[in-house]
Scaffold this active site. Structure first.
Site, mmCIF file in Angstrom:
data_model
loop_
_atom_site.group_PDB
_atom_site.id
_atom_site.type_symbol
_atom_site.label_atom_id
_atom_site.label_comp_id
_atom_site.label_asym_id
_atom_site.label_seq_id
_atom_site.Cartn_x
_atom_site.Cartn_y
_atom_site.Cartn_z
ATOM 1 N NE ARG A 269 -26.695 29.224 2.513
ATOM 2 C CZ ARG A 269 -27.788 28.480 2.278
ATOM 3 N NH1 ARG A 269 -28.974 29.027 2.175
ATOM 4 N NH2 ARG A 269 -27.690 27.180 2.160
ATOM 5 C CG HIS A 273 -26.042 28.118 -2.175
ATOM 6 N ND1 HIS A 273 -24.905 28.045 -1.402
ATOM 7 C CD2 HIS A 273 -25.637 27.986 -3.465
ATOM 8 C CE1 HIS A 273 -23.848 27.861 -2.194
ATOM 9 N NE2 HIS A 273 -24.268 27.831 -3.447
ATOM 10 C CE1 TYR A 282 -30.962 24.640 2.345
ATOM 11 C CE2 TYR A 282 -31.924 24.630 0.129
ATOM 12 C CZ TYR A 282 -31.101 25.209 1.088
ATOM 13 O OH TYR A 282 -30.416 26.357 0.796
HETATM 14 C C1 LIG Z 1 -14.577 22.013 -5.709
HETATM 15 C C2 LIG Z 1 -16.027 22.377 -5.787
HETATM 16 N N1 LIG Z 1 -16.978 21.432 -5.667
HETATM 17 C C3 LIG Z 1 -18.284 21.757 -5.719
HETATM 18 C C4 LIG Z 1 -18.676 23.055 -5.915
HETATM 19 C C5 LIG Z 1 -20.165 23.419 -6.014
HETATM 20 N N2 LIG Z 1 -20.548 24.210 -4.841
HETATM 21 C C6 LIG Z 1 -20.667 25.541 -4.918
HETATM 22 S S1 LIG Z 1 -21.061 26.230 -3.446
HETATM 23 C C7 LIG Z 1 -21.125 24.723 -2.697
HETATM 24 C C8 LIG Z 1 -21.451 24.619 -1.223
HETATM 25 C C9 LIG Z 1 -20.381 25.197 -0.378
HETATM 26 O O1 LIG Z 1 -20.772 25.232 0.945
HETATM 27 P P1 LIG Z 1 -19.903 25.941 2.056
HETATM 28 O O2 LIG Z 1 -18.454 25.625 1.872
HETATM 29 O O3 LIG Z 1 -20.497 25.613 3.354
HETATM 30 O O4 LIG Z 1 -20.048 27.498 1.722
HETATM 31 P P2 LIG Z 1 -21.362 28.417 1.746
HETATM 32 O O5 LIG Z 1 -21.917 28.419 0.359
HETATM 33 O O6 LIG Z 1 -22.297 27.859 2.753
HETATM 34 O O7 LIG Z 1 -20.856 29.764 2.118
HETATM 35 C C10 LIG Z 1 -20.831 23.699 -3.606
HETATM 36 C C11 LIG Z 1 -20.817 22.266 -3.268
HETATM 37 C C12 LIG Z 1 -17.653 24.023 -6.054
HETATM 38 N N3 LIG Z 1 -17.918 25.322 -6.199
HETATM 39 N N4 LIG Z 1 -16.356 23.664 -5.969
#
Ligand SMILES: Cc1ncc(C[n+]2csc(CCOP(=O)(O)OP(=O)(O)O)c2C)c(N)n1
Ligand SMILES: [Mg+2]
Length: 370
Positions: A269, A273, A282
């Site tokens: 990415r 975020h 970070y």
């Molecule tokens: C079940 C759940 N737990 C926590 C969150 C909060 N949250 C939103 S995005 C994220 C990180 C997700 O990372 P990744 O799966 O690597 O996807 P990326 O954002 O890097 O595309 C988190 C923990 C959520 N949306 N859903």
């Protein structure tokens, strides 16, 4: 390919190689190890040109969406910057009748499937609904709860096959989401049902600020497939040719009855975020710089120019098309959306339960000033 699950019998080992991914990620634009590329044929020059145009368009759309978030026209924007090869590859590898199950990260996959960019951004504009017609576009609403849609994709794929259709479902999943219970349950069910579903993990190295190494001890995310009898592969996620080749093979194998696939795409990415995050807090600047040099658009562009497939005129026309697309998006976002609060109750239940009917009536009375 169609591997049949084999279970351990006393005193006999299990041959795991059919399930395991290549030892190094498949790459066609800059192959480190030709053996890893196995049976994945190089996509045609025409399809790579289409991928290039869609990636240029997708990036311009994404930049515009980030600007709209800064202007307060979107609540927030989770950018796809750097992940265009994965998202365009996913959209192009699917047939029109197949189903896509995207996350909040995957706006570029949506517009690459032909969804109107204003509709693709509707949710982030504050609407309670996803903005596009999932049935018309064979695209589920963007999923924010991590990995819950992996089970939906498995269920839909299984149901379509029971109906006699040859539909495949593709779920886009993040690296962080592969640590969620729902992901594992979806893989387990997909393996047992041999459902025609493909899980594409965009391993962009981070779950918000958490690096992969801090939340997963597996040698690689693709290895999570073997425990569930799900065929796995890993691919250079910044190589559009490789992503397209591997996903096309996976999707067509699943369609032909070969069972589910898990594809891990190694990507990054490049942006924050979301527009509400500052990644410099970070992650080291050199890391982002390393990945910037492996930009998926630059890599495809150089390869296509070297091969004489992309002329300077065609590159200019792709940029002009993307500019016009962004201008149209800006113009259509200049006006506030016409939100209808009562629509909150639509499309949730075929027969709403009494308490929701009551709440709807109360909101209606309030809106009418009664
Ligand atoms: C079940 C759940 N737990 C926590 C969150 C909060 N949250 C939103 S995005 C994220 C990180 C997700 O990372 P990744 O799966 O690597 O996807 P990326 O954002 O890097 O595309 C988190 C923990 C959520 N949306 N859903
Ligand atoms: Mg991630």
């Amino acid at each position: 390919m169609g591997h049949t699950p084999m279970h351990t019998t006393a005193g006999k080992g299990v041959e795991l190689s059919p399930w395991l991914p290549s030892q190094v990620p498949v790459s066609l634009l800059s192959p480190h190890d030709r053996a890893a590329n196995g049976t994945y044929g190089e996509p045609s020059p025409e399809s790579l040109l289409t991928a290039y145009r869609k990636m240029v368009l997708g990036r311009r759309f994404d930049e515009q969406a980030t600007a709209l978030a800064r202007q307060g026209r979107l609540a927030v924007h989770p950018s796809s910057l750097g992940q265009e090869a994965c998202q365009v590859g996913a959209a192009l590898a699917l047939r029109a009748a197949d189903w896509l199950f995207p996350t909040y990260r995957d706006c570029v996959a949506l517009v690459s499937r032909g969804i109107d960019p204003v509709e693709a951004l509707t949710l982030l504009r504050g609407d309670a609904h996803c903005g596009y017609d999932p049935l018309r576009h064979r695209t589920a609403p963007q999923c924010t709860p991590l990995a819950t849609h992996a089970a939906h994709a498995t269920g839909l794929a299984h149901a379509e096959r029971l109906k006699g259709a040859d539909t495949v479902a593709l779920a886009l999943v993040g690296d962080g989401a592969t640590s969620e219970g729902d992901f594992h349950e979806a893989l387990n069910l997909a393996g047992v049902l041999r459902a025609p579903v493909v899980f594409l993990v965009q391993n962009n190295r981070y779950a918000i600020s958490v690096p992969l190494s801090a939340q997963c001890a597996a040698p690689g995310l693709a290895y999570k497939g073997v425990g569930y009898g799900v065929r796995a592969e890993q691919v250079d996620g910044n190589d559009a040719a490789a992503v397209l080749a591997v996903l096309t093979t996976a999707i067509e194998d699943a369609r032909a009855g070969g069972g589910p696939w898990l594809v891990e795409a190694h990507t990054y990415r490049l942006g924050p975020h979301t527009s509400a995050d500052d990644p410099s807090r970070y992650r080291p600047a050199e890391e982002a710089e390393h990945w910037r040099r492996r930009d998926p658009i630059t890599r495809l562009e150089s390869a296509l120019r070297e091969r004489g497939v992309l002329t300077p005129e065609a590159a200019e026309s792709a940029t002009a098309e993307a500019e016009a697309y962004a201008a149209d998006l800006r113009a259509r976002f200049a006006e506030d959306p016409d939100l209808t609060p009562l629509a909150l109750f639509d499309h949730v239940f075929a027969s709403p339960p009494p308490h929701l009917t009551e709440q709807r009536a109360a909101l209606r009375a309030e809106l009418e000033g009664r």
